[in-house]
Write an enzyme that holds these catalytic residues in place. Structure first.
Site, PDB file in Angstrom:
ATOM      1  CD  GLU A  35      -2.811  -1.312   2.383  1.00 14.87           C
ATOM      2  OE1 GLU A  35      -2.652  -0.530   3.326  1.00 14.87           O
ATOM      3  OE2 GLU A  35      -3.689  -2.183   2.381  1.00 14.87           O
ATOM      4  CD  GLU A  78      -4.731  -8.066   1.769  1.00 20.12           C
ATOM      5  OE1 GLU A  78      -5.625  -7.468   2.392  1.00 20.12           O
ATOM      6  OE2 GLU A  78      -3.537  -7.747   1.829  1.00 20.12           O
TER       7      GLU A  78
END
Ligand code: GLA
Length: 363
Positions: free
Chosen positions: A155, A260
Site C-alpha cells: 500500500e 485478499e
C-alpha cells in the site's frame, strides 16, 4: 504388514483429524491457480476446531493474516517473536502449500519506535534504511526456502496514484521500495517478491503502481508479481474493471496475485472502498442488518458474485498465480469489524460452521 501399521500410526500422529480426500476448491482449480486463505494463530496451531481439516481439504496456499506484520514480529527494537511464524510455516508444510509471508514494509501495524531515535525524534534516512533492511534480513532469512512468496511492500500509493505520504516515504524517499525489494532478493533469491495494494482496479492507482514496478524492473530490481488485494463489494468493482487490471498487470510483465479476496455484503456508512484501516465507525443496529442471519437473497447474490469472479479468474488462469481469501470463514473475517466495529458479516465462501456456501461450483 508391520510397516503399514507403522505408517498408519505416523500418519495418525501427523494428522490427528482424518486426512480429507474429497475434492476441494484447490482441486477444482488445480489447473488454474492456487487457492489460499489468510490464517491466524488459532487456525495454524490446532486450537480452532476444524480449521486444519478445512485448510487441508480446500486450500493449497496460506498467507499470514496479521502474525508476520512488523508489530507482532518485532514489537520492540531487536525483540523478535517467531511463535506464530514457526507454527504458520509448519502448517503450510503439512498442507504442502504455497506459503505467503505478509508483509515486510507497510505504514500500518508498524510500531512508532521503528521511525524514532532514542529521544523520540524521527530517524534520519540512513538509520531507517538500516532498520528496515535488518528487519527484512531477519524475517526473510529465518524462513528462507520455506516461505515461497513475500508481500514485500504494502500500500505505497493513494487511490489517485499519488505516493502515500507515510513515514517510509517521508523519511527515506521513493527508493524505500527499491531498497526493500533488493534486500528481500538478496536474502532469499528464490522467494517470489510481490508488491501488494487495494483498489488496483482503479486506473490512476494501477498506472502509478505499474510505472513504479516497471521502472524498478528496468533497473534490475526483481519484482515478480503485483498483488490485487480484492476487497470487493457485491456490485463494485465491475468485472470489466477487474479484468482490465488483470490484463494491464500481465501486459506490464508481472504475475497477477489476487491476495485478499472478500465480498462485503453489508451497507457502508460512507462510500469508502478498499481497505483503509484508519477508517472506523462505531457499531449501531442500523449498520448491522444480518445480525441473526443473512437473508437468502443476499446469500444468493454473494454466491453469484463469487461464481462470476471465479469465472473471470479462470478465464485468465494463465496470468493469475493465486487467489487468496482474506480469512478462512465468515467468523474470522476482518469485515466483522471494518468499517464498522462489531457487525456480523458474511464476506467469504465458507460460513461460520466452515461449510462451503451452496451454489458455488455446482455443475
Ligand atoms: C489490508 C492489509 C491486510 C489487512 C487488511 C484488512 O488489506 O494488507 O494486512 O490488514 O487490510 O484487515
Amino acid at each position: 504388514m508391520r510397516f503399514s501399521l507403522l505408517l498408519l500410526l505416523i500418519l495418525g500422529f501427523l494428522f490427528p483429524n482424518p486426512i480429507p480426500s474429497d475434492p476441494g476448491l484447490k482441486d477444482h482449480f488445480k489447473n488454474d491457480f492456487f487457492i489460499g486463505a489468510a490464517v491466524n494463530m488459532r487456525q495454524v496451531n490446532g486450537t480452532e476446531k476444524g480449521a486444519d481439516s478445512l485448510l487441508l481439504l480446500h486450500f493449497n496456499s496460506i498467507t499470514s493474516e496479521n502474525g508476520l506484520k512488523w508489530g507482532p514480529v518485532q514489537p520492540k527494537a531487536g525483540e523478535y517473536r517467531f511463535d506464530f511464524g514457526d507454527a504458520f510455516v509448519e502448517m503450510g508444510e503439512r498442507m504442502d502449500a504455497y506459503i505467503v509471508g505478509h508483509t515486510l514494509v507497510w505504514h500500518q501495524q508498524t510500531p512508532d519506535w521503528v521511525f524514532q531515535d532514542g529521544e523520540g525524534k524521527f530517524l534520519d534516512r540512513e538509520n531507517l534504511i538500516h532498520r528496515m533492511e535488518n528487519h527484512i534480513s531477519t524475517l526473510v532469512g529465518r524462513y528462507k526456502g520455506r516461505i515461497h512468496a513475500w508481500d514485500v511492500v504494502n500500500e505505497a500509493f493513494e487511490d489517485n496514484g499519488n505516493w502515500r505520504k507515510t513515514h517510509w516515504y517521508n523519511l527515506i524517499g521513493e527508493d524505500f521500495i527499491e531498497r526493500a525489494f533488493r534486500k528481500a532478493n538478496e536474502i532469499d533469491p528464490k522467494a517470489e517478491l510481490i508488491y501488494n495494494n487495494y483498489n488496483v482496479w482503479k486506473p490512476e492507482k494501477r498506472k502509478a503502481i505499474l510505472e513504479m514496478a516497471k521502472r524498478l524492473k528496468a533497473k534490475g530490481v526483481r519484482i515478480d508479481g503485483i498483488g490485487m488485494q480484492g476487497h470487493y463489494r457485491l456490485n463494485s468493482p465491475s468485472l470489466d474493471q477487474i479484468e482490465q487490471a488483470i490484463l494491464d498487470i500481465h501486459e506490464a510483465g508481472f504475475e497477477v496475485h489476487v491476495t485478499e479476496l472478500d465480498v462485503d455484503v453489508l451497507p457502508r456508512p460512507t462510500d469508502v472502498e478498499g481497505a483503509d484501516l484508519s477508517i472506523n465507525f462505531a457499531e449501531s443496529a442500523e449498520w448491522n442488518p444480518f445480525k441473526d442471519g443473512i437473508s437468502p437473497q443476499v446469500e444468493k447474490d454473494l454466491v453469484t458474485r463469487y461464481s462470476s469472479l471465479f469465472a473471470l479468474f479462470k478465464k485468465h488462469g494463465d496470468k493469475i498465480a493465486r487467489v487468496t481469501f482474506w480469512g478462512l470463514h465468515d467468523g474470522s473475517s476482518w469485515l466483522n469489524n471494518w468499517p464498522v466495529r462489531g457487525r456480523t458479516n458474511y464476506p467469504l465462501l465458507f460460513d461460520r460452521e466452515k461449510r462451503l456456501k451452496k451454489g458455488f461450483i455446482e455443475d
